[in-house]
Design an enzyme around this catalytic site. Structure first.
Site, PDB file in Angstrom:
ATOM      1  NE  ARG A  50      -2.501   1.120   3.597  1.00 26.04           N
ATOM      2  CZ  ARG A  50      -3.227   0.971   4.705  1.00 26.04           C
ATOM      3  NH1 ARG A  50      -4.500   0.624   4.623  1.00 26.04           N
ATOM      4  NH2 ARG A  50      -2.691   1.152   5.887  1.00 26.04           N
ATOM      5  CE  LYS A 149      -2.235   4.708   7.169  1.00 26.20           C
ATOM      6  NZ  LYS A 149      -3.371   5.401   7.760  1.00 26.20           N
ATOM      7  CD  GLU A 182     -11.760   6.456   5.159  1.00 31.27           C
ATOM      8  OE1 GLU A 182     -11.204   5.383   5.425  1.00 31.27           O
ATOM      9  OE2 GLU A 182     -11.199   7.376   4.547  1.00 31.27           O
TER      10      GLU A 182
HETATM   11  N1  PMP Z   1      -9.318   4.908   7.129  1.00 30.75           N
HETATM   12  C1  PMP Z   1      -8.438   5.856   7.497  1.00 30.75           C
HETATM   13  C2  PMP Z   1      -8.689   7.256   7.107  1.00 30.75           C
HETATM   14  C3  PMP Z   1      -7.297   5.498   8.229  1.00 30.75           C
HETATM   15  O1  PMP Z   1      -6.409   6.436   8.585  1.00 30.75           O
HETATM   16  C4  PMP Z   1      -7.094   4.152   8.597  1.00 30.75           C
HETATM   17  C5  PMP Z   1      -5.865   3.757   9.366  1.00 30.75           C
HETATM   18  N2  PMP Z   1      -5.833   4.310  10.654  1.00 30.75           N
HETATM   19  C6  PMP Z   1      -8.062   3.201   8.233  1.00 30.75           C
HETATM   20  C7  PMP Z   1      -9.148   3.623   7.470  1.00 30.75           C
HETATM   21  C8  PMP Z   1      -7.907   1.763   8.586  1.00 30.75           C
HETATM   22  O2  PMP Z   1      -6.920   1.176   7.782  1.00 30.75           O
HETATM   23  P1  PMP Z   1      -5.949   0.026   8.341  1.00 30.75           P
HETATM   24  O3  PMP Z   1      -6.817  -1.122   8.717  1.00 30.75           O
HETATM   25  O4  PMP Z   1      -5.047  -0.292   7.202  1.00 30.75           O
HETATM   26  O5  PMP Z   1      -5.231   0.604   9.502  1.00 30.75           O
END
Ligand code: PMP
Length: 288
Positions: A50, A149, A182
């Site tokens: 990622r 990210k 989200e």
């Molecule tokens: N959405 C956002 C905006 C995030 O910053 C994160 C991680 N903290 C997630 C979803 C969850 O992703 P992951 O399971 O890869 O941590």
């Protein structure tokens, strides 16, 4: 604490980046938050994939190989005695001038912090989280894809402020079509009629590693998963709701904007997935 910084392991007090680093000046950079469980780094490969994809999307070439990053993450954990904790891996655009152009930044800055982590309060896992809907909408993917990210977290931070001001810890974010995207730092799932539903990435969410692990676990348990567009109504009327994230793991949700979801207690399927996820984190991962 020892920090990995541009190829060296330095003391925390010496782990400094320039005020001309575009990561600081413009939020121009990318990162990963990764968990270490029981002396193993959870889904490190997926996090690195990622990271490289985020880099590709913003034309930032990660200046280390995947193998070198794996080794640097492991060594940072070893040097700090981290067997259960959290790794923050950051790649910034690097030192440049006072101007937006990334092309004048000669070399990206890479740093890795391995530390302990604070989860949401225990009460949230026991009784479920009180979610609110943020007035701040999630960044439109056509403006800047939430799949990247990046170090630009102000959109999420505005929603987090709303959550904290409302007396809770997390906020649901909608996209500009009114569909659920989200939360400020977590993905969202609902349970309806024994089936799992989570918004598609195209609704404006990060392709969460924990989200992926939950989808995988559901497959193994024979629970159908789909990725439809969801509205607040769907969340309010769901049988169960939970959030997923690297730091948060799986968090049951009790209410949305004062409406009780299901029984208002962590649901049976949520609890089953929490149990299976905990089992997975105990056995899987790259040894440090
Ligand atoms: N959405 C956002 C905006 C995030 O910053 C994160 C991680 N903290 C997630 C979803 C969850 O992703 P992951 O399971 O890869 O941590």
């Amino acid at each position: 604490m020892k920090i990995f910084l541009d190829g060296k392991y330095v003391e925390e007090a010496d782990a400094k980046v320039s005020v001309f680093d575009h990561g600081l000046l413009y939020g121009d950079g990318i990162f990963e938050g990764i968990r270490v469980y029981n002396g193993r780094i959870f889904r490190l490969d997926e996090h690195l994939d990622r990271l490289f994809a985020s880099g590709k999307a913003i034309l930032l070439s990660v200046p280390m190989s995947k193998a070198a990053l794996v080794e640097a993450c492991r060594e940072t954990c070893r040097l700090n005695g981290i067997k259960d904790g959290y790794i923050r891996l950051v790649v910034t655009r690097g030192v440049g001038y006072l101007g937006l152009s990334p092309f004048k930044c000669k070399s990206p800055t890479v740093f890795i912090i391995a530390a302990t982590i604070e989860l949401y309060p225990e009460e949230v896992y026991r009784n479920g989280l009180k979610l609110i809907t943020a007035a701040t909408i999630r960044t439109n993917p056509a403006a800047m894809s939430p799949a990247v990210k990046s170090l630009n977290y102000l959109n999420n931070i505005m929603a987090k402020i709303e959550a904290i001001n409302a007396g809770t810890v997390e906020a649901l974010m909608l996209n500009d079509a009114g569909h659920v995207a989200e939360c400020s730092g977590d993905n969202v799932f609902i349970v309806r009629g024994g089936k799992l539903e989570t918004p598609p990435s195209s609704a404006g969410s990060l392709n969460g590693i924990t989200r992926g692990a939950v989808i995988e676990l559901a497959g193994k348990l024979g629970i159908p998963v789909s990725e439809p567009n969801l509205t607040r109504y769907d969340v309010m009327t769901a049988d169960e709701c939970f959030l997923t994230g690297t730091a948060a793991e799986i968090v049951p949700v009790a209410t949305l904007d004062g409406r009780t979801i299901g029984t208002g207690k962590p649901g049976a399927l949520t609890l089953k997935l929490i149990e299976e996820f905990r089992k997975l984190t105990r056995v899987e991962g790259t040894p440090i």
